[in-house]
Design an enzyme around this catalytic site. Sequence first.
Site, PDB file in Angstrom:
ATOM      1  CB  SER A 130      18.144  39.053  38.068  1.00  0.00           C
ATOM      2  OG  SER A 130      17.105  38.418  38.803  1.00  0.00           O
ATOM      3  CG  ASN A 131      16.130  33.978  37.997  1.00  0.00           C
ATOM      4  OD1 ASN A 131      14.928  33.825  37.813  1.00  0.00           O
ATOM      5  ND2 ASN A 131      16.586  34.463  39.127  1.00  0.00           N
ATOM      6  CE  LYS A 147      13.790  30.992  39.230  1.00  0.00           C
ATOM      7  NZ  LYS A 147      14.771  31.170  40.324  1.00  0.00           N
ATOM      8  CB  CYS A 257      22.403  35.147  44.789  1.00  0.00           C
ATOM      9  SG  CYS A 257      22.946  33.438  45.012  1.00  0.00           S
ATOM     10  CB  CYS A 441      20.355  49.788  52.462  1.00  0.00           C
ATOM     11  SG  CYS A 441      18.663  49.266  52.854  1.00  0.00           S
TER      12      CYS A 441
END
Length: 488
Positions: A130-131, A147, A257, A441
Amino acid sequence: MDSITDKAEQLRHKISQAEKELQDLRMQLEELESTTRNLNTNQQLGSTSESAHPTDTIPEWKWPLSEEEYSRYGRQLILPTVGINGQLHLKSAAVLIVGAGGLGCPAAAYLAGAGVGTLGVVDGDTVEVSNLHRQIAHSTQRVGMMKVDSLIEYCRGLNPVVSYVAHREHLTPQNSEAIVSEYDLVLDCTDHPTSRYLISDICVLLRKPLVSASALRTDGQLIVLNSPPTAQGSTEGGPCYRCIFPKPPPAESVVSCGEGGILGPVVGVMGVLQALEAIKLIVTGVGKDSNSTPKDPIAPSLLLFSATSTTPFRSIRMRSRRPNCFACSTGSTLTLKELRAGSLDYVQFCGVAKPVDVLKPEERVSAKEYNDILTKQPDKDHLLLDVREKEHFEIASIPGAINVPFSTIQTRSKTSTDDDSLASEYIPKSLSAHAPIYVICRVGNDSQLVTKRLKEIGLDANGERFVGDIEGGMLAWKRHVDQTMPFT
Protein backbone atom coordinates in the site's frame (compact mmCIF):
# COMPACT_ATOMS: atom_id res chain seq x y z
CA MET A 1 -10.22 -22.87 6.61
CA ASP A 2 -8.77 -20.91 9.51
CA SER A 3 -5.79 -23.26 9.78
CA ILE A 4 -5.11 -22.93 6.05
CA THR A 5 -5.31 -19.13 6.31
CA ASP A 6 -3.00 -19.07 9.33
CA LYS A 7 -0.53 -21.38 7.61
CA ALA A 8 -0.59 -19.17 4.52
CA GLU A 9 0.10 -16.11 6.69
CA GLN A 10 3.03 -17.91 8.33
CA LEU A 11 4.45 -18.87 4.93
CA ARG A 12 4.10 -15.30 3.67
CA HIS A 13 5.90 -14.07 6.78
CA LYS A 14 8.72 -16.59 6.30
CA ILE A 15 9.05 -15.63 2.62
CA SER A 16 9.20 -11.95 3.59
CA GLN A 17 11.91 -12.65 6.18
CA ALA A 18 13.88 -14.79 3.71
CA GLU A 19 13.69 -12.06 1.06
CA LYS A 20 14.92 -9.48 3.56
CA GLU A 21 17.85 -11.70 4.58
CA LEU A 22 18.64 -12.32 0.91
CA GLN A 23 18.55 -8.58 0.22
CA ASP A 24 20.88 -7.92 3.15
CA LEU A 25 23.30 -10.52 1.83
CA ARG A 26 23.18 -8.97 -1.63
CA MET A 27 23.98 -5.54 -0.19
CA GLN A 28 26.92 -6.98 1.77
CA LEU A 29 28.16 -8.78 -1.35
CA GLU A 30 27.83 -5.60 -3.40
CA GLU A 31 29.90 -3.65 -0.88
CA LEU A 32 32.60 -6.34 -0.81
CA GLU A 33 32.73 -6.56 -4.61
CA SER A 34 32.91 -2.78 -4.86
CA THR A 35 35.82 -2.70 -2.43
CA THR A 36 37.57 -5.50 -4.33
CA ARG A 37 37.12 -3.71 -7.65
CA ASN A 38 38.60 -0.50 -6.25
CA LEU A 39 41.59 -2.36 -4.83
CA ASN A 40 42.20 -4.20 -8.10
CA THR A 41 41.91 -0.97 -10.07
CA ASN A 42 44.43 0.78 -7.84
CA GLN A 43 46.81 -2.13 -8.09
CA GLN A 44 46.51 -2.23 -11.88
CA LEU A 45 47.09 1.49 -12.15
CA GLY A 46 50.13 1.22 -9.92
CA SER A 47 51.66 -1.71 -11.82
CA THR A 48 50.94 -0.14 -15.22
CA SER A 49 52.53 3.18 -14.33
CA GLU A 50 55.56 1.49 -12.84
CA SER A 51 56.17 -0.70 -15.87
CA ALA A 52 55.41 1.85 -18.60
CA HIS A 53 56.82 4.93 -16.93
CA PRO A 54 58.98 3.89 -14.01
CA THR A 55 60.15 7.41 -13.40
CA ASP A 56 56.81 9.18 -14.00
CA THR A 57 54.25 9.94 -11.28
CA ILE A 58 50.51 10.56 -11.60
CA PRO A 59 49.87 14.31 -11.58
CA GLU A 60 48.49 15.55 -8.28
CA TRP A 61 44.80 16.48 -8.42
CA LYS A 62 44.60 20.14 -7.39
CA TRP A 63 40.85 20.83 -7.55
CA PRO A 64 38.49 20.86 -4.53
CA LEU A 65 36.09 18.29 -6.06
CA SER A 66 36.89 14.99 -7.71
CA GLU A 67 36.67 14.60 -11.48
CA GLU A 68 33.52 12.49 -11.08
CA GLU A 69 31.90 15.16 -8.91
CA TYR A 70 32.51 17.85 -11.51
CA SER A 71 30.77 15.65 -14.07
CA ARG A 72 27.98 14.58 -11.75
CA TYR A 73 27.09 18.02 -10.37
CA GLY A 74 28.05 20.14 -13.37
CA ARG A 75 24.51 21.32 -14.17
CA GLN A 76 24.04 22.85 -10.71
CA LEU A 77 27.65 23.99 -10.30
CA ILE A 78 27.11 26.57 -13.07
CA LEU A 79 24.15 28.10 -11.23
CA PRO A 80 25.01 31.46 -9.60
CA THR A 81 23.03 30.38 -6.52
CA VAL A 82 25.20 27.27 -6.07
CA GLY A 83 28.65 27.51 -7.63
CA ILE A 84 31.71 25.77 -6.27
CA ASN A 85 31.27 27.18 -2.75
CA GLY A 86 27.68 25.99 -2.57
CA GLN A 87 28.67 22.53 -3.78
CA LEU A 88 31.40 22.34 -1.16
CA HIS A 89 28.84 23.30 1.48
CA LEU A 90 26.63 20.47 0.23
CA LYS A 91 29.53 18.04 0.32
CA SER A 92 30.36 18.96 3.92
CA ALA A 93 26.76 18.86 5.17
CA ALA A 94 25.10 16.01 7.03
CA VAL A 95 21.32 15.84 6.63
CA LEU A 96 18.92 13.66 8.60
CA ILE A 97 15.60 12.52 7.14
CA VAL A 98 13.11 11.30 9.73
CA GLY A 99 10.62 9.07 7.94
CA ALA A 100 11.27 7.02 4.80
CA GLY A 101 7.76 7.31 3.38
CA GLY A 102 5.95 9.53 0.92
CA LEU A 103 7.82 12.68 1.95
CA GLY A 104 11.15 11.07 2.74
CA CYS A 105 11.52 9.22 -0.56
CA PRO A 106 11.58 12.23 -2.94
CA ALA A 107 13.38 14.41 -0.39
CA ALA A 108 16.16 11.84 0.05
CA ALA A 109 16.44 11.24 -3.70
CA TYR A 110 16.99 14.90 -4.55
CA LEU A 111 19.36 15.49 -1.66
CA ALA A 112 21.40 12.46 -2.69
CA GLY A 113 21.38 13.67 -6.28
CA ALA A 114 22.52 17.13 -5.20
CA GLY A 115 25.55 15.64 -3.45
CA VAL A 116 25.10 16.12 0.29
CA GLY A 117 28.07 14.63 2.11
CA THR A 118 26.15 12.44 4.55
CA LEU A 119 22.51 11.40 4.37
CA GLY A 120 20.96 9.71 7.39
CA VAL A 121 17.53 8.07 7.39
CA VAL A 122 15.45 7.18 10.46
CA ASP A 123 12.50 4.78 10.22
CA GLY A 124 11.41 1.59 11.97
CA ASP A 125 8.81 0.38 9.46
CA THR A 126 8.93 -2.10 6.60
CA VAL A 127 7.77 -1.62 3.01
CA GLU A 128 4.15 -2.58 2.31
CA VAL A 129 2.32 -2.85 -1.01
CA SER A 130 0.00 0.00 0.00
CA ASN A 131 3.05 2.31 0.24
CA LEU A 132 4.13 1.96 -3.36
CA HIS A 133 1.73 4.36 -5.09
CA ARG A 134 3.39 7.31 -3.35
CA GLN A 135 6.64 6.14 -1.73
CA ILE A 136 8.49 6.03 -5.03
CA ALA A 137 11.91 4.91 -3.81
CA HIS A 138 10.54 1.52 -2.75
CA SER A 139 9.56 -1.29 -5.10
CA THR A 140 7.47 -4.41 -5.32
CA GLN A 141 10.60 -6.54 -5.00
CA ARG A 142 11.47 -4.86 -1.68
CA VAL A 143 8.10 -5.37 0.05
CA GLY A 144 8.87 -6.59 3.58
CA MET A 145 12.29 -4.91 3.61
CA MET A 146 13.11 -2.20 6.14
CA LYS A 147 12.16 1.16 4.60
CA VAL A 148 15.50 2.62 5.65
CA ASP A 149 17.43 -0.03 3.73
CA SER A 150 15.15 0.21 0.71
CA LEU A 151 15.48 3.99 0.49
CA ILE A 152 19.25 3.94 0.93
CA GLU A 153 19.58 1.27 -1.75
CA TYR A 154 17.58 3.48 -4.11
CA CYS A 155 19.64 6.58 -3.30
CA ARG A 156 22.92 4.70 -3.58
CA GLY A 157 21.87 3.74 -7.10
CA LEU A 158 21.43 7.45 -7.86
CA ASN A 159 24.63 8.60 -6.21
CA PRO A 160 27.17 6.20 -4.67
CA VAL A 161 29.45 9.12 -3.74
CA VAL A 162 27.24 10.11 -0.80
CA SER A 163 27.79 8.51 2.60
CA TYR A 164 24.56 6.88 3.86
CA VAL A 165 23.67 6.12 7.48
CA ALA A 166 20.75 3.83 8.35
CA HIS A 167 18.90 4.24 11.66
CA ARG A 168 16.57 1.23 11.71
CA GLU A 169 14.32 2.49 14.49
CA HIS A 170 11.74 5.12 15.23
CA LEU A 171 12.91 8.39 16.76
CA THR A 172 12.15 8.48 20.50
CA PRO A 173 12.89 10.90 23.36
CA GLN A 174 15.57 8.47 24.50
CA ASN A 175 17.49 8.09 21.22
CA SER A 176 16.81 11.47 19.59
CA GLU A 177 19.84 13.29 21.05
CA ALA A 178 22.32 10.62 19.96
CA ILE A 179 20.92 10.51 16.43
CA VAL A 180 20.14 14.17 15.68
CA SER A 181 23.37 15.52 17.18
CA GLU A 182 25.35 13.94 14.31
CA TYR A 183 23.64 16.07 11.65
CA ASP A 184 23.51 19.71 10.58
CA LEU A 185 19.95 19.84 9.26
CA VAL A 186 16.80 17.78 9.85
CA LEU A 187 13.83 17.04 7.61
CA ASP A 188 10.61 16.00 9.34
CA CYS A 189 9.01 13.56 6.91
CA THR A 190 6.72 11.87 9.45
CA ASP A 191 2.95 11.84 9.53
CA HIS A 192 1.85 12.21 13.15
CA PRO A 193 1.72 15.08 15.68
CA THR A 194 3.63 13.13 18.34
CA SER A 195 6.63 12.87 16.02
CA ARG A 196 6.43 16.50 14.94
CA TYR A 197 6.62 17.87 18.48
CA LEU A 198 9.47 15.53 19.44
CA ILE A 199 11.52 16.37 16.34
CA SER A 200 10.99 20.09 16.84
CA ASP A 201 11.97 19.91 20.51
CA ILE A 202 15.22 18.06 19.91
CA CYS A 203 16.11 20.45 17.07
CA VAL A 204 15.59 23.42 19.41
CA LEU A 205 17.75 21.83 22.11
CA LEU A 206 20.53 20.90 19.69
CA ARG A 207 20.18 24.09 17.60
CA LYS A 208 19.42 22.39 14.31
CA PRO A 209 17.30 23.98 11.55
CA LEU A 210 14.24 21.92 10.64
CA VAL A 211 12.28 21.59 7.40
CA SER A 212 8.81 20.23 8.16
CA ALA A 213 6.09 19.16 5.74
CA SER A 214 2.85 17.20 5.75
CA ALA A 215 0.31 15.97 3.22
CA LEU A 216 -3.18 14.48 3.35
CA ARG A 217 -5.73 13.81 0.65
CA THR A 218 -4.95 16.52 -1.96
CA ASP A 219 -3.43 19.14 0.34
CA GLY A 220 -0.01 19.79 1.82
CA GLN A 221 1.91 22.31 3.89
CA LEU A 222 5.56 23.21 4.37
CA ILE A 223 7.47 25.37 6.83
CA VAL A 224 11.13 25.97 7.72
CA LEU A 225 11.53 26.04 11.50
CA ASN A 226 14.23 27.04 13.96
CA SER A 227 16.11 28.95 11.26
CA PRO A 228 18.41 30.50 12.18
CA PRO A 229 18.88 27.97 15.01
CA THR A 230 19.79 30.20 17.93
CA ALA A 231 19.78 29.32 21.62
CA GLN A 232 16.63 29.09 23.72
CA GLY A 233 15.48 32.56 24.71
CA SER A 234 17.09 34.35 21.78
CA THR A 235 14.75 36.65 19.89
CA GLU A 236 16.85 36.29 16.75
CA GLY A 237 16.01 32.65 16.19
CA GLY A 238 13.31 31.28 13.93
CA PRO A 239 10.07 29.88 15.38
CA CYS A 240 9.80 26.24 16.33
CA TYR A 241 6.85 23.92 15.76
CA ARG A 242 5.39 24.77 19.17
CA CYS A 243 5.49 28.47 18.31
CA ILE A 244 3.23 27.82 15.33
CA PHE A 245 1.10 25.09 16.94
CA PRO A 246 1.29 25.50 20.74
CA LYS A 247 -1.52 22.97 21.17
CA PRO A 248 -1.89 19.72 19.24
CA PRO A 249 -5.04 19.13 17.20
CA PRO A 250 -7.85 17.21 18.93
CA ALA A 251 -7.08 13.50 18.83
CA GLU A 252 -10.34 12.71 17.07
CA SER A 253 -9.49 15.15 14.26
CA VAL A 254 -6.18 13.47 13.38
CA VAL A 255 -6.77 11.52 10.18
CA SER A 256 -4.18 9.12 8.81
CA CYS A 257 -3.51 8.39 5.15
CA GLY A 258 -5.17 5.02 5.69
CA GLU A 259 -8.40 6.71 6.74
CA GLY A 260 -8.40 9.92 4.72
CA GLY A 261 -6.41 8.85 1.69
CA ILE A 262 -3.55 10.56 -0.11
CA LEU A 263 -2.82 11.36 -3.73
CA GLY A 264 0.73 10.27 -4.54
CA PRO A 265 1.90 13.36 -6.47
CA VAL A 266 0.71 15.62 -3.63
CA VAL A 267 3.03 14.11 -1.05
CA GLY A 268 5.71 13.95 -3.75
CA VAL A 269 5.43 17.70 -4.34
CA MET A 270 5.86 18.40 -0.64
CA GLY A 271 8.87 16.08 -0.34
CA VAL A 272 10.56 17.73 -3.32
CA LEU A 273 9.94 21.15 -1.76
CA GLN A 274 11.54 19.93 1.46
CA ALA A 275 14.67 18.95 -0.46
CA LEU A 276 14.67 22.35 -2.18
CA GLU A 277 14.46 24.24 1.12
CA ALA A 278 17.20 22.07 2.60
CA ILE A 279 19.51 22.75 -0.35
CA LYS A 280 18.83 26.50 -0.09
CA LEU A 281 19.76 26.44 3.60
CA ILE A 282 22.92 24.42 3.01
CA VAL A 283 24.36 26.44 0.14
CA THR A 284 23.88 29.64 2.14
CA GLY A 285 25.86 28.47 5.11
CA VAL A 286 24.46 25.49 7.02
CA GLY A 287 27.11 22.78 7.23
CA LYS A 288 29.99 21.34 9.18
CA ASP A 289 32.52 23.67 7.57
CA SER A 290 30.51 26.80 8.16
CA ASN A 291 30.07 28.57 11.48
CA SER A 292 27.83 31.29 10.11
CA THR A 293 24.17 31.65 9.35
CA PRO A 294 22.64 33.75 6.57
CA LYS A 295 22.98 37.47 7.24
CA ASP A 296 19.44 38.18 6.13
CA PRO A 297 17.32 35.14 7.01
CA ILE A 298 14.01 34.90 5.20
CA ALA A 299 10.96 35.70 7.32
CA PRO A 300 9.20 32.46 8.30
CA SER A 301 6.16 31.55 6.23
CA LEU A 302 3.79 28.62 5.95
CA LEU A 303 3.41 27.34 2.39
CA LEU A 304 0.03 25.78 1.65
CA PHE A 305 -0.54 23.54 -1.37
CA SER A 306 -3.89 22.41 -2.77
CA ALA A 307 -3.87 20.19 -5.83
CA THR A 308 -7.51 20.97 -6.62
CA SER A 309 -7.32 24.76 -6.29
CA THR A 310 -7.01 27.15 -9.22
CA THR A 311 -4.14 28.75 -7.28
CA PRO A 312 -2.40 25.67 -5.86
CA PHE A 313 0.19 27.55 -3.77
CA ARG A 314 -0.45 30.11 -1.03
CA SER A 315 2.05 31.53 1.44
CA ILE A 316 1.11 32.78 4.90
CA ARG A 317 3.65 34.87 6.75
CA MET A 318 4.31 33.63 10.28
CA ARG A 319 5.42 35.42 13.40
CA SER A 320 8.85 34.90 14.91
CA ARG A 321 9.37 33.04 18.18
CA ARG A 322 6.56 33.18 20.72
CA PRO A 323 7.73 34.89 23.93
CA ASN A 324 6.00 32.21 26.03
CA CYS A 325 6.84 29.17 23.89
CA PHE A 326 7.26 25.99 25.91
CA ALA A 327 10.36 24.96 23.93
CA CYS A 328 12.34 27.97 22.70
CA SER A 329 11.43 30.94 24.93
CA THR A 330 13.43 32.45 27.77
CA GLY A 331 11.23 30.75 30.34
CA SER A 332 11.47 27.31 28.73
CA THR A 333 12.11 24.38 31.06
CA LEU A 334 12.79 21.99 28.19
CA THR A 335 16.20 20.33 28.59
CA LEU A 336 18.07 17.38 27.12
CA LYS A 337 18.08 15.75 30.53
CA GLU A 338 14.31 16.01 30.78
CA LEU A 339 13.95 14.59 27.28
CA ARG A 340 16.27 11.65 27.95
CA ALA A 341 14.46 10.85 31.18
CA GLY A 342 11.16 10.51 29.35
CA SER A 343 9.50 13.24 31.40
CA LEU A 344 7.70 14.50 28.30
CA ASP A 345 4.93 12.12 27.24
CA TYR A 346 4.29 13.13 23.64
CA VAL A 347 1.57 10.52 23.18
CA GLN A 348 -0.35 11.81 26.17
CA PHE A 349 0.26 15.43 25.13
CA CYS A 350 -1.31 14.74 21.74
CA GLY A 351 -4.17 12.81 23.31
CA VAL A 352 -3.54 9.53 21.52
CA ALA A 353 -2.93 7.14 24.38
CA LYS A 354 -4.32 3.86 23.03
CA PRO A 355 -6.89 2.41 20.61
CA VAL A 356 -10.55 3.03 21.35
CA ASP A 357 -11.87 0.68 24.04
CA VAL A 358 -15.25 1.91 25.25
CA LEU A 359 -17.51 -1.13 24.81
CA LYS A 360 -17.90 -4.19 27.01
CA PRO A 361 -17.29 -7.64 25.49
CA GLU A 362 -21.03 -8.37 25.52
CA GLU A 363 -21.59 -5.27 23.37
CA ARG A 364 -19.42 -6.63 20.58
CA VAL A 365 -19.69 -9.53 18.14
CA SER A 366 -16.96 -11.08 16.03
CA ALA A 367 -16.93 -11.05 12.26
CA LYS A 368 -17.63 -14.81 12.28
CA GLU A 369 -20.61 -14.38 14.60
CA TYR A 370 -22.16 -11.77 12.34
CA ASN A 371 -21.48 -13.95 9.30
CA ASP A 372 -23.39 -16.77 11.01
CA ILE A 373 -26.38 -14.45 11.29
CA LEU A 374 -26.24 -13.70 7.57
CA THR A 375 -25.79 -17.31 6.49
CA LYS A 376 -27.80 -19.26 9.09
CA GLN A 377 -30.56 -16.70 9.78
CA PRO A 378 -30.93 -14.88 6.45
CA ASP A 379 -34.46 -13.73 7.27
CA LYS A 380 -33.58 -12.27 10.69
CA ASP A 381 -34.62 -8.63 10.92
CA HIS A 382 -31.62 -6.48 11.82
CA LEU A 383 -29.65 -3.43 10.70
CA LEU A 384 -25.96 -3.14 9.77
CA LEU A 385 -24.57 0.39 9.82
CA ASP A 386 -21.28 0.84 7.97
CA VAL A 387 -19.75 4.06 9.33
CA ARG A 388 -16.75 4.23 7.01
CA GLU A 389 -16.53 7.20 4.70
CA LYS A 390 -18.38 6.93 1.39
CA GLU A 391 -15.21 6.31 -0.63
CA HIS A 392 -14.31 3.27 1.48
CA PHE A 393 -17.87 1.96 1.33
CA GLU A 394 -18.01 2.23 -2.45
CA ILE A 395 -14.88 0.10 -2.84
CA ALA A 396 -16.35 -2.87 -0.96
CA SER A 397 -19.08 -3.52 1.61
CA ILE A 398 -21.02 -6.30 3.30
CA PRO A 399 -24.33 -7.06 1.52
CA GLY A 400 -27.25 -5.24 3.14
CA ALA A 401 -25.14 -2.63 4.94
CA ILE A 402 -26.31 0.97 5.09
CA ASN A 403 -23.60 3.61 4.85
CA VAL A 404 -23.71 6.42 7.42
CA PRO A 405 -20.22 8.02 7.46
CA PHE A 406 -18.67 8.60 10.86
CA SER A 407 -17.91 12.22 9.95
CA THR A 408 -21.62 12.80 9.28
CA ILE A 409 -22.58 11.30 12.64
CA GLN A 410 -19.99 13.44 14.42
CA THR A 411 -21.28 16.63 12.80
CA ARG A 412 -24.90 15.71 13.43
CA SER A 413 -24.21 14.86 17.08
CA LYS A 414 -22.52 18.22 17.71
CA THR A 415 -25.23 20.33 16.06
CA SER A 416 -28.38 18.47 17.09
CA THR A 417 -30.06 18.47 20.47
CA ASP A 418 -33.07 16.49 19.25
CA ASP A 419 -32.32 12.81 19.84
CA ASP A 420 -35.46 11.66 18.02
CA SER A 421 -34.41 13.62 14.96
CA LEU A 422 -30.90 12.21 15.23
CA ALA A 423 -32.19 8.63 15.42
CA SER A 424 -34.52 9.09 12.48
CA GLU A 425 -31.52 9.82 10.26
CA TYR A 426 -29.88 6.51 11.08
CA ILE A 427 -32.71 3.99 11.49
CA PRO A 428 -35.09 3.01 8.65
CA LYS A 429 -38.76 3.22 9.61
CA SER A 430 -39.27 -0.33 8.38
CA LEU A 431 -36.99 -1.76 11.10
CA SER A 432 -38.89 -3.38 13.95
CA ALA A 433 -38.58 -1.90 17.43
CA HIS A 434 -36.48 -4.75 18.83
CA ALA A 435 -34.41 -5.66 15.77
CA PRO A 436 -30.70 -5.63 16.68
CA ILE A 437 -28.39 -2.95 15.31
CA TYR A 438 -24.81 -3.78 14.36
CA VAL A 439 -22.15 -1.17 13.57
CA ILE A 440 -19.01 -1.77 11.51
CA CYS A 441 -16.09 0.49 10.54
CA ARG A 442 -12.64 -0.02 9.10
CA VAL A 443 -10.73 -1.53 12.06
CA GLY A 444 -13.12 -1.38 15.00
CA ASN A 445 -12.53 2.06 16.55
CA ASP A 446 -15.15 4.39 15.05
CA SER A 447 -17.78 1.67 15.35
CA GLN A 448 -17.39 1.65 19.14
CA LEU A 449 -17.91 5.40 19.36
CA VAL A 450 -21.00 5.25 17.16
CA THR A 451 -22.41 2.33 19.15
CA LYS A 452 -21.92 4.28 22.36
CA ARG A 453 -23.66 7.30 20.84
CA LEU A 454 -26.61 5.22 19.59
CA LYS A 455 -27.10 3.88 23.08
CA GLU A 456 -26.89 7.34 24.59
CA ILE A 457 -29.81 8.51 22.46
CA GLY A 458 -31.88 5.49 23.57
CA LEU A 459 -31.83 3.23 20.52
CA ASP A 460 -31.17 0.19 22.73
CA ALA A 461 -34.64 0.67 24.31
CA ASN A 462 -33.24 0.38 27.82
CA GLY A 463 -31.47 -2.85 27.04
CA GLU A 464 -34.34 -4.56 25.20
CA ARG A 465 -32.64 -4.13 21.82
CA PHE A 466 -29.08 -5.23 21.09
CA VAL A 467 -26.89 -2.39 19.83
CA GLY A 468 -23.25 -3.34 19.31
CA ASP A 469 -20.34 -3.32 16.92
CA ILE A 470 -18.40 -5.88 14.90
CA GLU A 471 -15.03 -6.25 16.56
CA GLY A 472 -12.06 -5.59 14.29
CA GLY A 473 -14.22 -4.03 11.58
CA MET A 474 -13.78 -4.71 7.89
CA LEU A 475 -10.20 -5.83 8.47
CA ALA A 476 -11.48 -8.71 10.64
CA TRP A 477 -14.16 -9.47 8.03
CA LYS A 478 -11.49 -9.84 5.35
CA ARG A 479 -9.25 -11.99 7.54
CA HIS A 480 -11.89 -14.34 8.91
CA VAL A 481 -14.84 -14.31 6.52
CA ASP A 482 -14.11 -13.10 2.98
CA GLN A 483 -10.44 -13.05 2.00
CA THR A 484 -11.37 -11.81 -1.50
CA MET A 485 -12.83 -8.53 -0.26
CA PRO A 486 -10.64 -5.48 -1.05
CA PHE A 487 -9.43 -3.62 2.03
CA THR A 488 -8.08 -0.09 1.91
